[in-house]
Design a protein around this motif. Sequence first.
Motif, PDB file in Angstrom:
ATOM      1  N   GLU A 611       8.301   1.190 -28.664  1.00 46.77           N
ATOM      2  CA  GLU A 611       7.150   0.294 -30.173  1.00 46.77           C
ATOM      3  C   GLU A 611       8.480  -0.703 -29.900  1.00 46.77           C
ATOM      4  O   GLU A 611       9.640  -0.734 -30.354  1.00 46.77           O
ATOM      5  CB  GLU A 611       7.227   1.285 -31.002  1.00 46.77           C
ATOM      6  CG  GLU A 611       5.966   2.612 -30.178  1.00 46.77           C
ATOM      7  CD  GLU A 611       6.128   4.345 -31.129  1.00 46.77           C
ATOM      8  OE1 GLU A 611       7.329   3.729 -32.236  1.00 46.77           O
ATOM      9  OE2 GLU A 611       5.694   5.311 -30.838  1.00 46.77           O
ATOM     10  N   ALA A 612       7.676  -1.437 -31.193  1.00 42.70           N
ATOM     11  CA  ALA A 612       8.318  -2.469 -32.021  1.00 42.70           C
ATOM     12  C   ALA A 612       7.824  -2.924 -32.959  1.00 42.70           C
ATOM     13  O   ALA A 612       6.815  -2.388 -33.564  1.00 42.70           O
ATOM     14  CB  ALA A 612       8.308  -3.620 -30.748  1.00 42.70           C
ATOM     15  N   ILE A 677      -1.668  -1.593 -36.094  1.00 41.15           N
ATOM     16  CA  ILE A 677      -1.032  -1.797 -34.759  1.00 41.15           C
ATOM     17  C   ILE A 677      -1.763  -2.033 -33.452  1.00 41.15           C
ATOM     18  O   ILE A 677      -2.881  -2.240 -33.441  1.00 41.15           O
ATOM     19  CB  ILE A 677      -1.008   0.078 -34.552  1.00 41.15           C
ATOM     20  CG1 ILE A 677      -0.228   1.093 -36.270  1.00 41.15           C
ATOM     21  CG2 ILE A 677      -0.219   0.869 -33.149  1.00 41.15           C
ATOM     22  CD1 ILE A 677       1.251   0.541 -36.241  1.00 41.15           C
ATOM     23  N   TYR A 678      -1.350  -2.705 -32.617  1.00 42.87           N
ATOM     24  CA  TYR A 678      -1.564  -2.894 -31.511  1.00 42.87           C
ATOM     25  C   TYR A 678      -1.233  -2.792 -30.135  1.00 42.87           C
ATOM     26  O   TYR A 678       0.457  -2.304 -30.381  1.00 42.87           O
ATOM     27  CB  TYR A 678      -1.179  -5.288 -31.656  1.00 42.87           C
ATOM     28  CG  TYR A 678      -2.325  -5.626 -32.686  1.00 42.87           C
ATOM     29  CD1 TYR A 678      -3.729  -5.938 -32.320  1.00 42.87           C
ATOM     30  CD2 TYR A 678      -1.647  -5.529 -34.036  1.00 42.87           C
ATOM     31  CE1 TYR A 678      -4.445  -6.290 -33.629  1.00 42.87           C
ATOM     32  CE2 TYR A 678      -2.226  -6.449 -35.214  1.00 42.87           C
ATOM     33  CZ  TYR A 678      -3.962  -6.378 -34.704  1.00 42.87           C
ATOM     34  OH  TYR A 678      -4.016  -7.132 -35.946  1.00 42.87           O
ATOM     35  N   GLU A 679      -2.098  -2.528 -29.148  1.00 47.15           N
ATOM     36  CA  GLU A 679      -1.274  -1.765 -27.921  1.00 47.15           C
ATOM     37  C   GLU A 679      -1.095  -3.398 -26.777  1.00 47.15           C
ATOM     38  O   GLU A 679      -2.410  -3.463 -26.683  1.00 47.15           O
ATOM     39  CB  GLU A 679      -2.051  -0.952 -27.023  1.00 47.15           C
ATOM     40  CG  GLU A 679      -1.754   0.433 -28.413  1.00 47.15           C
ATOM     41  CD  GLU A 679      -3.073   2.057 -28.233  1.00 47.15           C
ATOM     42  OE1 GLU A 679      -3.095   1.304 -26.464  1.00 47.15           O
ATOM     43  OE2 GLU A 679      -2.407   3.374 -27.944  1.00 47.15           O
ATOM     44  N   VAL A 680      -0.040  -3.500 -26.191  1.00 47.04           N
ATOM     45  CA  VAL A 680       0.071  -4.729 -25.551  1.00 47.04           C
ATOM     46  C   VAL A 680       0.289  -4.045 -23.918  1.00 47.04           C
ATOM     47  O   VAL A 680       1.489  -3.916 -24.249  1.00 47.04           O
ATOM     48  CB  VAL A 680       0.909  -5.420 -25.971  1.00 47.04           C
ATOM     49  CG1 VAL A 680       1.289  -6.761 -25.404  1.00 47.04           C
ATOM     50  CG2 VAL A 680       0.410  -5.987 -27.942  1.00 47.04           C
ATOM     51  N   LEU A 698       2.816  -1.386 -24.281  1.00 48.17           N
ATOM     52  CA  LEU A 698       3.681  -1.411 -25.938  1.00 48.17           C
ATOM     53  C   LEU A 698       2.903  -1.276 -27.123  1.00 48.17           C
ATOM     54  O   LEU A 698       2.760  -2.658 -27.455  1.00 48.17           O
ATOM     55  CB  LEU A 698       4.193  -2.874 -26.021  1.00 48.17           C
ATOM     56  CG  LEU A 698       5.679  -3.399 -26.801  1.00 48.17           C
ATOM     57  CD1 LEU A 698       6.696  -2.239 -27.232  1.00 48.17           C
ATOM     58  CD2 LEU A 698       6.346  -4.702 -26.703  1.00 48.17           C
ATOM     59  N   ARG A 699       3.814  -0.633 -27.869  1.00 48.45           N
ATOM     60  CA  ARG A 699       2.816  -0.149 -29.077  1.00 48.45           C
ATOM     61  C   ARG A 699       3.812  -1.417 -30.684  1.00 48.45           C
ATOM     62  O   ARG A 699       4.734  -0.812 -30.744  1.00 48.45           O
ATOM     63  CB  ARG A 699       2.746   1.148 -29.459  1.00 48.45           C
ATOM     64  CG  ARG A 699       2.218   1.438 -28.829  1.00 48.45           C
ATOM     65  CD  ARG A 699       2.490   3.678 -29.803  1.00 48.45           C
ATOM     66  NE  ARG A 699       2.242   3.968 -30.953  1.00 48.45           N
ATOM     67  CZ  ARG A 699       1.185   3.690 -31.020  1.00 48.45           C
ATOM     68  NH1 ARG A 699       0.047   4.373 -30.950  1.00 48.45           N
ATOM     69  NH2 ARG A 699       0.755   4.186 -32.532  1.00 48.45           N
ATOM     70  N   VAL A 700       3.089  -2.137 -30.669  1.00 47.25           N
ATOM     71  CA  VAL A 700       3.278  -3.275 -31.518  1.00 47.25           C
ATOM     72  C   VAL A 700       3.194  -2.932 -33.107  1.00 47.25           C
ATOM     73  O   VAL A 700       1.319  -3.498 -32.822  1.00 47.25           O
ATOM     74  CB  VAL A 700       3.405  -4.830 -31.218  1.00 47.25           C
ATOM     75  CG1 VAL A 700       4.047  -4.999 -31.702  1.00 47.25           C
ATOM     76  CG2 VAL A 700       4.129  -4.986 -29.554  1.00 47.25           C
ATOM     77  N   LYS A 701       3.514  -3.237 -33.963  1.00 49.86           N
ATOM     78  CA  LYS A 701       3.130  -2.809 -35.553  1.00 49.86           C
ATOM     79  C   LYS A 701       3.687  -4.983 -35.734  1.00 49.86           C
ATOM     80  O   LYS A 701       4.591  -4.936 -36.217  1.00 49.86           O
ATOM     81  CB  LYS A 701       3.814  -1.939 -36.330  1.00 49.86           C
ATOM     82  CG  LYS A 701       3.694  -1.799 -37.741  1.00 49.86           C
ATOM     83  CD  LYS A 701       4.149  -1.183 -38.742  1.00 49.86           C
ATOM     84  CE  LYS A 701       3.850  -1.181 -40.548  1.00 49.86           C
ATOM     85  NZ  LYS A 701       5.004  -0.922 -40.959  1.00 49.86           N
ATOM     86  N   ILE A 717       5.527   2.965 -43.221  1.00 49.51           N
ATOM     87  CA  ILE A 717       5.588   4.601 -41.984  1.00 49.51           C
ATOM     88  C   ILE A 717       4.744   5.569 -41.577  1.00 49.51           C
ATOM     89  O   ILE A 717       4.414   5.472 -40.357  1.00 49.51           O
ATOM     90  CB  ILE A 717       6.255   5.040 -43.763  1.00 49.51           C
ATOM     91  CG1 ILE A 717       7.432   4.999 -43.744  1.00 49.51           C
ATOM     92  CG2 ILE A 717       6.471   6.603 -42.777  1.00 49.51           C
ATOM     93  CD1 ILE A 717       8.342   5.855 -44.903  1.00 49.51           C
ATOM     94  N   VAL A 718       3.148   5.518 -42.726  1.00 53.23           N
ATOM     95  CA  VAL A 718       1.272   5.593 -41.934  1.00 53.23           C
ATOM     96  C   VAL A 718       1.462   4.634 -41.204  1.00 53.23           C
ATOM     97  O   VAL A 718       0.765   5.255 -39.731  1.00 53.23           O
ATOM     98  CB  VAL A 718       0.897   5.787 -43.298  1.00 53.23           C
ATOM     99  CG1 VAL A 718      -0.219   5.938 -42.671  1.00 53.23           C
ATOM    100  CG2 VAL A 718       1.144   6.253 -44.118  1.00 53.23           C
ATOM    101  N   GLY A 719       1.807   3.392 -41.159  1.00 53.28           N
ATOM    102  CA  GLY A 719       0.600   2.642 -40.368  1.00 53.28           C
ATOM    103  C   GLY A 719       1.951   3.090 -38.578  1.00 53.28           C
ATOM    104  O   GLY A 719       1.649   2.259 -38.274  1.00 53.28           O
TER     105      GLY A 719
END
Length: 908
Positions: A611-612, A677-680, A698-701, A717-719
């Motif tokens: 996560e990043a 939130i994006y999953e790369v 990789l979960r990217v916020k 925090i919710v995101g």
Amino acid sequence: MGGIGVGLGSSCTDSSYKCSLQASVEASGEIALCKTGFPEDVYSAVLSKDVHEGQPLLNVKFSNCNGKRKVQYESSEPADFKVDEDGMVYAVRSFPLSSEHAKFLIYAQDKETQEKWQVAVKLSLKPTLTEESVKEIPEIEEIVFPRQVTKHNGYLQRQKRDWVIPPINLPENSRGPFPQELVRIRSDRDKNLSLRYSVTGPGADQPPTGIFIINPISGQLSVTKPLDRELIARFHLRAHAVDINGNQVENPIDIVINVIDMNDNRPEFLHQVWNGTVPEGSKPGTYVMTVTAIDADDPNALNGMLRYRILSQAPSTPSPNMFTINNETGDIITVAAGLDREKVQQYTLIIQATDMEGNPTYGLSNTATAVITVTDVNDNPPEFTAMTFYGEVPENRVDVIVANLTVTDKDQPHTPAWNAIYRISGGDPAGHFAIQTDPNSNDGLVTVVKPIDFETNRLFVLTVAAENQVPLAKGIQHPPQSTATVSVTVIDVNENPYFSPNPKIIRQEEGLHAGTMLTTFTAQDPDRYMQQNIRYTKLSDPANWLKIDPVNGQITTIAVLDRESPNVKNNIYNATFLASDNGIPPMSGTGTLQIYLLDINDNAPQVLPQEAETCETPEPNSINITALDYDIDPNAGPFAFDLPLSPLSIKRNWTITRLNGDFAQLNLKIKFLEAGIYEVPIIITDSGNPPKSNISILRVKVCQCDSNGDCTDVDRIVGAGLGTGAIIAILLCIIILLILVLMFVVWMKRRDKERQAKQLLIDPEDDVRDNILKYDEEGGGEEDQDYDLSQLQQPDTVEPDAIKPVGIRRLDERPIHAEPQYPVRSAAPHPGDIGDFINEGLKAADNDPTAPPYDSLLVFDYEGSGSTAGSLSSLNSSSSGGEQDYDYLNDWGPRFKKLADMYGGGDD
């Protein structure tokens, strides 16, 4: 100027043996050890028949050792005698001396401690002098300074001359009578003048006072008591002559009185028992000890010259004269050979010391005891009580006593000459045995200090020698008895099987399939002389990968070997196996198999971190990533990072750049990406042969950022999403809250049921107590009610009882059978007293034989104190013969309509 003459008495004028012992002594004198009290038991004085008032009689001497005591004297005859502070005794009155005055006591008492002493005084008359006795008394010489006259310038002048007065020698311990005249002091001017004579100095007017007195008129110098040379050996006095006005008419002259020593003291040994030692076997002339005695008499005279001799020797073996003593010094030495402690351990000698140079006739003697202990020397070697000792020991045992060696030694026990030291001189080249000495018994304890293998050595024959802690005396050799042999038999026991080598290390690639034979791990039985079988079992296999054949020890896999397993440490997997024999008792041994697992490329790399965060725009930050691979070189890095071709939005929105072999950087490719939130997906490939690839997510916020590149979203925090643990915690809190609410509701319902059980079984809408008991509001009171409370009457307005109508019963009764007929109550003149209603209900309950005692369960609410109606418990439950008319209840209003229908409806 006149001179003073001294006349000498005849105290030592004969040529007796005592007078020949006169010697000059030191002027200061020596005082022996002091003892507080009177030194004499009885003081004596010789007086004329007539005693005059104030006449000095004698001086009693009191020894005040520390000089701090304040002593007060008293006489047992205070009417006749008194004692001054200096100890001089005077006559209180004049009286003729008779036998009744011949003896009295003098008391001395310490003023502070009240300690008291006493001494006797004995007075005797001077003997009457006859002509013969007068002739026998020698005349006292008077030394007169001759007057020589010369002319000088026509005048007469006295010529001065020196005059040396010889010392006066006075024997000690004289028996008197006292006072004893010594000399007469006279001045040649007493013809023209009336003179007074006096003496001063220690013994006269200085302590000890009163020993010497002088007649002030005649000048007669006398001694008042016996002298003791051991206390004071010389007195130095000065004689004075003055006129009646106290003017000195002559120069003082010195008078020296020497106390002549008498042999009145025995020799005294410094110790009554003297202890000495001498080694056994000492040669003649060996010094042993010195005894010393002292004599209080004059050491320069025969009275104080001592001589020593041995009176007796016990025991008298081997010779009655084993020792001699130097008669002058008291040194004791040996004179004979043959001192043997093992035969005679101690000699007792009686030593005698005699003064007068040992003269047995005139000398005084004393004895002491000399105890001479013969000390031990190592003249007896230790000897074994047997030539051969036997013992046995199980193999592989240590600290076991296998034999007890006993010796004898005639020397003194528990001394270095007796204590034995054991030495193994042969038969134990490997050092399996040691011998310790028992300090109490002196025995040698043969102990095993190294394990013994029965298969190697079955019997030991040791050669042992015994010695002492100190060498033997010169000229003494060790006999053959000081050497012995020890035969030790080794007993065979069942020993543990052992693996060899242990641990055993093998190398294998990971990933081996189940059923693969790895190796054979066998144990050996050290018991070559026992026919035994060994079986194998698995003792420890953390991952349960292996099995072992119980007969031949062949190890086979039962699962795939994985180097990345948590049970593998530093590429090594440890398994332990047990080998057991069938001996009695059965024994077992363990062995460890270490499998060194070689890595294969069986793990694909994964992105790290998973996560990043990044901003909506490419600047000002980017995401650094790396790869996690559980394999090791060369199956791990360097890694290749790439983005997949589909979906197309991945490469359109993102770009990845490799920084080095382990790190890469992910950046936004477009200028703006909406927050979310994006999953790369990222393709990572390792360097194995063949290489292994993996697509990691990789979960990217993506968020709004400030100037520093930090996210500023409220819903950050919710995101980011909640973890599983947080969700479980929230659910638990909700469940606990629901349980608490449910419990509260149940409790409230139960409490309401308890309240309802206390109330009468009457319809709540018709319950009249509602108008009496409860007001749920402040103020108002009866004014807010829409009914007339004046209908409720006080108990004092109750009308006479009426007859209760037939068929009226209580609502709380339980009907079981047909209702009984009750007396009818007469109608009351004034309707509306509720007290009568309650009274009637009570009477109905008391007179109903079919109703249970429900009245005992009724609850009457408490309405406070001060009511004029009183307590309902005061109502009597007496039966009434009449019936009450309840028709008046119809007049109370709608609230009491139900009661009117129930009780006022007649027979219906």
